[in-house]
Design an enzyme around this catalytic site. Sequence first.
Site: not given
Ligand code: 13P
Ligand code: G3H
Ligand code: ZN
Length: 311
Positions: A82-83, A180-181, A213, A257-259
């Site tokens: 990711d990224h 993000h976030g 994202h 989806i991460d947050s």
């Molecule tokens: P969220 O912060 O909305 O979960 O996005 C996660 C993301 O885009 C990870 O690459």
């Molecule tokens: O887009 C970013 C993701 O939420 C990953 O977050 O770099 O804190 O692991 P992180």
């Molecule tokens: Zn992202």
Amino acid sequence: MPIVTSTEMFKKAYEGGYAVGAFNVNNMEIIQGITEAAAEARSPIVLQVSAGARKYAKHVYLMKLIEAAEADTGLPICVHLDHGADFEVCKSCIDGGFTSVMIDGSHFDFEENIRLTKQVVDYAHDHGVVVEGELGRLAGIEDDVNVSAADSSYTDPNQVEEFVRATGVDSLAIAIGTSHGAYKFKPGTNPQLRFDILEEISKRLPGFPIVLHGASSVTQSYVQTINANGGKLVDALGVPEDQLRKAAQMAVCKINIDSDLRLAMTAGVREFVYNNPADFDPRAYLKPGRQNVKDLVKHKIINVLGSNDKI
Ligand code: 13P
Ligand code: G3H
Ligand code: ZN
């Protein structure tokens, strides 16, 4: 089923009008929660690893945990960076067994984004790995980079054909209003994704998989649980799930989806610790966190992504 690339997953998702969930993983409990949910819902899945996750857990631990999840569930799993910030981190993940990488050149100008993305594509394709590029800039926090709303920009549909042709990327992340976030929108406002831009982009790139994202919905029940157990989350607001469902039915094949996972995990752990202050067994407090992750992912698969019963 082995660890796979996303090629077949995205082709079926595009044709079937659904999206594959790409969930960020940082430890064993998160990997187990996600993959157990996906296995029960019979859904393909992308497990994605950020630079921060690799720093926290080490590449080899995450790779081995994902291989263990694949052996345990028999799921088709795509392992994705990711990224990716530069060529070196992408190369390291390709050499280390990932089947997909993102090179995020979205903060560079168009020409430099193309040059860097093509460099990664050339190496990745030589090794049977697929690449996600990004055009347009999301607001919010990624690792150490905090992009302000003023510095964010929607993807320009006029640039997408040239970008895809010149780089050879396999999928494209676009900016249509997500960020993000946990603090994506101000409460009281009416979050609205730019479906007109998505529509225009998919017209220019027929059949091509688009990535979204910043797609957490910031599930309010978890926010409330955290706050009811000593937390202090205020005014967190995410992308409405009906808008994500609509995007999944269009050209969007991967939704990140991460947050939401963080909120689910933290709500489970915090509630347990708050109610059981004398219990110091990590298994006792991590278990409800893992269960929340599993419940959340199952909900997303069935009610938002539409990827259930696809394997
Ligand atoms: P969220 O912060 O909305 O979960 O996005 C996660 C993301 O885009 C990870 O690459
Ligand atoms: O887009 C970013 C993701 O939420 C990953 O977050 O770099 O804190 O692991 P992180
Ligand atoms: Zn992202």
